[in-house]
Design a protein around this motif. Sequence first.
Motif, PDB file in Angstrom:
ATOM      1  N   PRO A 143       1.009  -1.626  -0.147  1.00  0.00           N
ATOM      2  CA  PRO A 143      -0.505   0.069   0.004  1.00  0.00           C
ATOM      3  C   PRO A 143       0.933   1.725   0.256  1.00  0.00           C
ATOM      4  N   LEU A 144       0.607   2.046  -0.995  1.00  0.00           N
ATOM      5  CA  LEU A 144       1.211   3.734  -0.692  1.00  0.00           C
ATOM      6  C   LEU A 144      -0.085   4.317  -0.787  1.00  0.00           C
ATOM      7  N   VAL A 145      -0.615   4.842   1.173  1.00  0.00           N
ATOM      8  CA  VAL A 145      -1.380   5.594   0.972  1.00  0.00           C
ATOM      9  C   VAL A 145      -1.521   7.290   1.236  1.00  0.00           C
ATOM     10  N   LEU A 146      -1.828   8.300   0.321  1.00  0.00           N
ATOM     11  CA  LEU A 146      -1.669   9.564  -0.006  1.00  0.00           C
ATOM     12  C   LEU A 146      -3.068  10.575   1.577  1.00  0.00           C
ATOM     13  N   VAL A 147      -2.437  10.987   1.989  1.00  0.00           N
ATOM     14  CA  VAL A 147      -3.580  11.408   3.289  1.00  0.00           C
ATOM     15  C   VAL A 147      -3.131  13.096   2.998  1.00  0.00           C
ATOM     16  N   ARG A 148      -4.567  13.612   2.465  1.00  0.00           N
ATOM     17  CA  ARG A 148      -4.318  15.270   3.009  1.00  0.00           C
ATOM     18  C   ARG A 148      -4.625  15.259   4.479  1.00  0.00           C
ATOM     19  N   HIS A 149      -3.695  16.565   4.983  1.00  0.00           N
ATOM     20  CA  HIS A 149      -3.551  17.077   6.274  1.00  0.00           C
ATOM     21  C   HIS A 149      -4.894  17.618   7.019  1.00  0.00           C
ATOM     22  N   ALA A 150      -5.599  16.843   8.205  1.00  0.00           N
ATOM     23  CA  ALA A 150      -7.078  16.810   8.471  1.00  0.00           C
ATOM     24  C   ALA A 150      -7.340  18.312   8.628  1.00  0.00           C
ATOM     25  N   HIS A 151      -8.724  18.951   9.200  1.00  0.00           N
ATOM     26  CA  HIS A 151      -8.578  20.538   9.533  1.00  0.00           C
ATOM     27  C   HIS A 151      -8.081  21.090  10.051  1.00  0.00           C
ATOM     28  N   LEU A 296      -0.505  -1.659  -4.724  1.00  0.00           N
ATOM     29  CA  LEU A 296       0.773  -1.317  -5.812  1.00  0.00           C
ATOM     30  C   LEU A 296       1.154  -3.067  -6.277  1.00  0.00           C
ATOM     31  N   ALA A 297       1.173  -3.653  -7.155  1.00  0.00           N
ATOM     32  CA  ALA A 297       1.871  -4.149  -7.335  1.00  0.00           C
ATOM     33  C   ALA A 297       3.462  -4.000  -7.963  1.00  0.00           C
ATOM     34  N   GLY A 298       3.989  -4.280  -7.532  1.00  0.00           N
ATOM     35  CA  GLY A 298       5.524  -4.483  -7.835  1.00  0.00           C
ATOM     36  C   GLY A 298       6.445  -3.607  -7.235  1.00  0.00           C
ATOM     37  N   THR A 299       7.508  -3.243  -8.217  1.00  0.00           N
ATOM     38  CA  THR A 299       8.529  -2.016  -7.916  1.00  0.00           C
ATOM     39  C   THR A 299       8.791  -1.213  -8.698  1.00  0.00           C
ATOM     40  N   GLY A 300       9.530  -0.131  -8.987  1.00  0.00           N
ATOM     41  CA  GLY A 300      10.464   0.249  -9.805  1.00  0.00           C
ATOM     42  C   GLY A 300       9.647   0.760 -10.802  1.00  0.00           C
ATOM     43  N   ASP A 302       8.257  -1.182 -12.895  1.00  0.00           N
ATOM     44  CA  ASP A 302       7.350  -2.601 -13.005  1.00  0.00           C
ATOM     45  C   ASP A 302       6.650  -2.298 -12.047  1.00  0.00           C
ATOM     46  N   ALA A 303       6.546  -0.855 -10.843  1.00  0.00           N
ATOM     47  CA  ALA A 303       5.042  -0.484 -10.105  1.00  0.00           C
ATOM     48  C   ALA A 303       3.547  -0.723 -10.869  1.00  0.00           C
ATOM     49  N   ARG A 304       3.049  -0.529 -10.208  1.00  0.00           N
ATOM     50  CA  ARG A 304       1.274  -0.727 -11.115  1.00  0.00           C
ATOM     51  C   ARG A 304       0.346  -0.842 -10.307  1.00  0.00           C
ATOM     52  N   VAL A 305      -0.582   0.037  -9.997  1.00  0.00           N
ATOM     53  CA  VAL A 305      -1.547  -0.053  -9.075  1.00  0.00           C
ATOM     54  C   VAL A 305      -2.828  -0.902  -9.599  1.00  0.00           C
ATOM     55  N   VAL A 306      -3.075  -1.274  -9.180  1.00  0.00           N
ATOM     56  CA  VAL A 306      -3.589  -2.253  -9.378  1.00  0.00           C
ATOM     57  C   VAL A 306      -5.083  -1.856  -8.386  1.00  0.00           C
ATOM     58  N   ALA A 307      -5.253  -1.755  -7.416  1.00  0.00           N
ATOM     59  CA  ALA A 307      -6.503  -1.261  -6.944  1.00  0.00           C
ATOM     60  C   ALA A 307      -6.700   0.175  -6.154  1.00  0.00           C
ATOM     61  N   VAL A 308      -7.946   0.542  -5.889  1.00  0.00           N
ATOM     62  CA  VAL A 308      -7.615   1.711  -4.991  1.00  0.00           C
ATOM     63  C   VAL A 308      -8.710   1.873  -3.792  1.00  0.00           C
TER      64      VAL A 308
END
Length: 313
Positions: A143-151, A296-300, A302-308
């Motif tokens: 998992p790569l998790v993007l978080v926007r700062h809270a209020h 993401l599956a793979g690295t560098g 070859d890394a691909r996003v497979v679900a969000v």
Amino acid sequence: MRIPAAGTVPWRVRDGELEVALVHRPRYDDWSWAKGKLDPGEEWAVAAARETDEETGLRVALGVPLPDARYLLLGRAGTPDEKVVRYWASRVIGGKGRLVNEIDEVAWLGPKAAHDRLDYARDRDQLLALVRWHQAGLLDTWPLVLVRHAHAVARSAWTGGTDAHRPLDRPGRDRARALVALLLAYHPRRVMTSPSERCVQTVEPYASAIGKDLRMRDGLSEEGFEADPSRATRHLHALVRRGRPAVLCSHGPVFPGLIDVLAERVHPEGDAAAAEHLAAAREDRLEKGEALVCHLAGTGDDARVVAVERHLP
């Protein structure tokens, strides 16, 4: 009435063969997946990991989402209630395998044996989806998790220094605490953030919970992004190259560029909704306190996003 519940399908590869974990409930004498009802105010993903731990003693990290199960139960009032169960594939990361009263056995089985042993046809939907992910080589994800700062305290009300020093307000601090359990369900181990106080305060509780230091990057701040937008994407590329579960916390204006990078990596055989989720998150620039979980599956290269997944506050 709708009854929300969540669970997981733990998986492993042993001697080159895929196996999944089923649970047996003596009360019903049936075989199914580890699952349970959400606690009041609990998020689905948090409940899925918690229920798996509580029923099997296995600590898991959530992977790709699996199909929901929906079925009717007869409620106490004698009217039908709809039970909705959300599932995730999961990897075991710890635990001693203790069992609770409701569960008297956990069995690791291959797909064919699991298919035959499951007592409910609806549970085979999750199994078949997990097998398809495995056959496509896309089940083993990180998992790569993007978080926007809270209020945060409003700019117009802040008199304590520069905008970079502006802290979270009370709802923002509440969301930061809630993010701890949510992020623990996915088990990212690296926490990268803008050095702005509102970002630091959003992810510091999680970093503290897992005993990791925050990795602050000026390129993820609003000021750094305005000076050189390419710095933020370089930080994202660095995380993708490493291929280790991670959290990246930043600001609204920074996210469209980051999401564009991930959108270019969407796997054509992944979840059909992945590109749509990324496009919607880009349009919103993520909501404050949102966690956008990219599997993401793979690295560098070859890394691909497979679900969000989008986890809104």
